[in-house]
Design a protein around this motif. Structure first.
Motif, short mmCIF file in Angstrom:
data_model
loop_
_atom_site.label_atom_id
_atom_site.label_comp_id
_atom_site.label_asym_id
_atom_site.label_seq_id
_atom_site.Cartn_x
_atom_site.Cartn_y
_atom_site.Cartn_z
N SER A 165 1.11 -1.33 -0.07
CA SER A 165 0.04 -0.17 -0.05
C SER A 165 0.93 1.30 0.07
O SER A 165 0.33 2.20 -0.30
CB SER A 165 -0.90 -0.17 1.21
OG SER A 165 -0.13 0.03 2.43
N ALA A 166 2.26 1.19 0.02
CA ALA A 166 3.04 2.34 0.17
C ALA A 166 3.75 2.54 -0.96
O ALA A 166 4.58 3.28 -1.41
CB ALA A 166 4.12 2.27 1.38
N ILE A 167 3.64 1.73 -2.03
CA ILE A 167 4.24 1.50 -3.42
C ILE A 167 3.42 2.63 -4.43
O ILE A 167 2.07 2.29 -4.47
CB ILE A 167 4.33 0.29 -4.09
CG1 ILE A 167 5.38 -0.30 -3.10
CG2 ILE A 167 5.15 0.54 -5.28
CD1 ILE A 167 5.60 -1.95 -3.61
N TYR A 168 3.90 3.87 -4.98
CA TYR A 168 3.23 4.45 -5.92
C TYR A 168 3.96 4.57 -7.26
O TYR A 168 5.27 4.35 -7.24
CB TYR A 168 3.13 5.85 -5.26
CG TYR A 168 2.40 6.32 -4.04
CD1 TYR A 168 1.29 6.26 -3.70
CD2 TYR A 168 3.28 5.76 -2.75
CE1 TYR A 168 0.42 6.54 -2.76
CE2 TYR A 168 2.31 5.83 -1.65
CZ TYR A 168 0.91 6.20 -1.35
OH TYR A 168 0.49 6.21 -0.49
N MET A 169 3.26 4.78 -8.34
CA MET A 169 3.87 5.09 -9.56
C MET A 169 3.80 6.21 -10.21
O MET A 169 2.87 6.97 -10.04
CB MET A 169 2.84 4.17 -10.43
CG MET A 169 3.50 4.18 -11.90
SD MET A 169 4.39 2.72 -12.41
CE MET A 169 3.25 1.36 -11.91
N HIS A 170 4.80 6.83 -10.48
CA HIS A 170 5.41 8.29 -11.09
C HIS A 170 4.91 8.18 -12.53
O HIS A 170 4.73 6.98 -13.04
CB HIS A 170 6.76 8.48 -10.86
CG HIS A 170 7.05 9.84 -11.51
ND1 HIS A 170 7.48 10.09 -12.67
CD2 HIS A 170 6.69 10.94 -11.04
CE1 HIS A 170 7.76 11.45 -12.71
NE2 HIS A 170 7.19 11.94 -11.76
N SER A 171 4.58 9.27 -13.07
CA SER A 171 4.04 9.30 -14.54
C SER A 171 5.15 8.81 -15.32
O SER A 171 4.53 8.22 -16.71
CB SER A 171 3.55 10.79 -14.96
OG SER A 171 4.82 11.43 -14.70
N THR A 172 6.26 8.71 -15.14
CA THR A 172 7.37 8.18 -16.08
C THR A 172 7.01 6.47 -15.56
O THR A 172 7.90 5.74 -16.77
CB THR A 172 8.82 8.54 -15.25
OG1 THR A 172 9.04 7.92 -14.03
CG2 THR A 172 9.01 9.79 -15.42
N GLY A 173 6.37 5.85 -14.93
CA GLY A 173 6.42 4.46 -14.80
C GLY A 173 7.18 4.02 -13.82
O GLY A 173 7.35 2.83 -13.40
N LEU A 174 8.03 4.85 -13.18
CA LEU A 174 9.12 4.48 -12.00
C LEU A 174 8.14 4.35 -10.84
O LEU A 174 7.19 5.12 -10.27
CB LEU A 174 10.22 5.50 -11.71
CG LEU A 174 11.12 5.43 -10.55
CD1 LEU A 174 11.89 4.24 -10.86
CD2 LEU A 174 11.90 6.67 -10.32
N LYS A 175 8.58 3.32 -9.89
CA LYS A 175 7.59 2.83 -8.74
C LYS A 175 8.61 3.46 -7.57
O LYS A 175 9.75 3.41 -7.58
CB LYS A 175 7.52 1.52 -8.26
CG LYS A 175 6.54 0.76 -9.35
CD LYS A 175 6.36 -0.49 -9.05
CE LYS A 175 7.19 -1.55 -9.50
NZ LYS A 175 6.89 -2.96 -9.59
N ILE A 176 7.93 4.07 -6.63
CA ILE A 176 8.77 4.81 -5.52
C ILE A 176 7.88 4.21 -4.13
O ILE A 176 6.56 4.12 -4.34
CB ILE A 176 8.66 6.19 -5.56
CG1 ILE A 176 7.39 6.97 -5.42
CG2 ILE A 176 9.40 6.75 -6.80
CD1 ILE A 176 7.33 8.34 -5.22
N ILE A 177 8.55 4.37 -3.00
CA ILE A 177 8.15 4.14 -1.60
C ILE A 177 8.41 5.47 -0.96
O ILE A 177 9.47 5.56 -0.76
CB ILE A 177 8.64 2.77 -0.98
CG1 ILE A 177 8.11 1.69 -2.09
CG2 ILE A 177 7.87 2.89 0.54
CD1 ILE A 177 8.61 0.31 -1.10
N PRO A 178 7.51 6.36 -0.75
CA PRO A 178 7.94 7.59 -0.03
C PRO A 178 8.16 7.60 1.31
O PRO A 178 7.49 6.53 2.09
CB PRO A 178 6.87 8.78 -0.39
CG PRO A 178 5.70 7.61 -0.73
CD PRO A 178 6.19 6.35 -1.22
N ALA A 179 8.73 8.58 2.00
CA ALA A 179 8.63 8.53 3.47
C ALA A 179 7.82 9.68 3.74
O ALA A 179 7.34 10.49 3.04
CB ALA A 179 10.23 8.68 4.19
#
Length: 194
Positions: A57-71
């Protein structure tokens, strides 16, 4: 330059077909979301560490397709002892954008790393800190791939050859480029911007 390298390396890996996630490992002063123009996250790695949410639930997708986990910018305690158990639940490559310097939280993240890239600048103060970090990483038996010497190229600074001699590690020289700063201001990774 740690966040810039983490995001753009992650994006390059993603574009070449690798499964990769960039994690904001700077729990006290996160900036991956700011860098990418993503400002609101209902769930962050802080929530996961504190047992309130799942890692998925903490994994997000940027418009470039890159997945991030923010703090999270929210203050408060984070249970870093759960790092290892949480990371075993993630498939693919994880690039961790560490906090500056080396604090207690860094050791929890370093414990789950298979490989390390150290980032420095070509000045004596940064190199002194780099030598300390090399010693810590080697004492923990982690594989150092090399050192990224960021914002390089000025004649009065430490050269790649000098750094190689001092550190006995491969050095990747990354020249200073105003497009990096422009991309940051536009919330666009330099790999996309230029």
């Amino acid at each position: 330059g740690k966040t810039t390298l983490a995001i753009n390396l992650g994006l390059a890996m993603h574009q070449s077909g690798e499964d990769v996630i960039v994690l904001d490992g700077d729990i006290k002063n996160p900036n991956i979301g700011l860098y990418l123009g993503m400002h609101s996250f209902p769930v962050t790695i802080n929530d996961v560490f504190n047992g309130n949410e799942s890692i998925d639930s903490a994994i997000y997708m940027h418009s470039t397709g890159l997945k991030i986990i923010p703090a999270s910018l929210a203050s408060g305690m984070v249970d870093m002892t759960k790092v290892k158990s949480i990371f075993t639940r993630i498939d693919g490559n994880i690039i961790i954008d560490f906090a500056p310097g080396f604090d207690k939280d860094s050791f929890y993240f370093l414990d789950v790393c298979d490989e390390v890239i150290i980032i420095t600048n070509p000045n004596i103060l940064s190199v002194a800190s780099t030598l300390r970090i090399i010693d810590i990483v080697k004492n923990l038996n982690k594989n150092i791939l090399g050192i990224a010497m960021n914002m390089a190229g000025k004649s009065y600074e430490i050269t790649r050859e000098e750094l190689e001699i001092v550190c006995s590690l491969p050095i990747w020289e990354i020249p200073e480029d105003e497009n990096v700063r422009k991309g940051i201001m536009l919330k666009t990774p330099v790999l996309i911007y230029k």
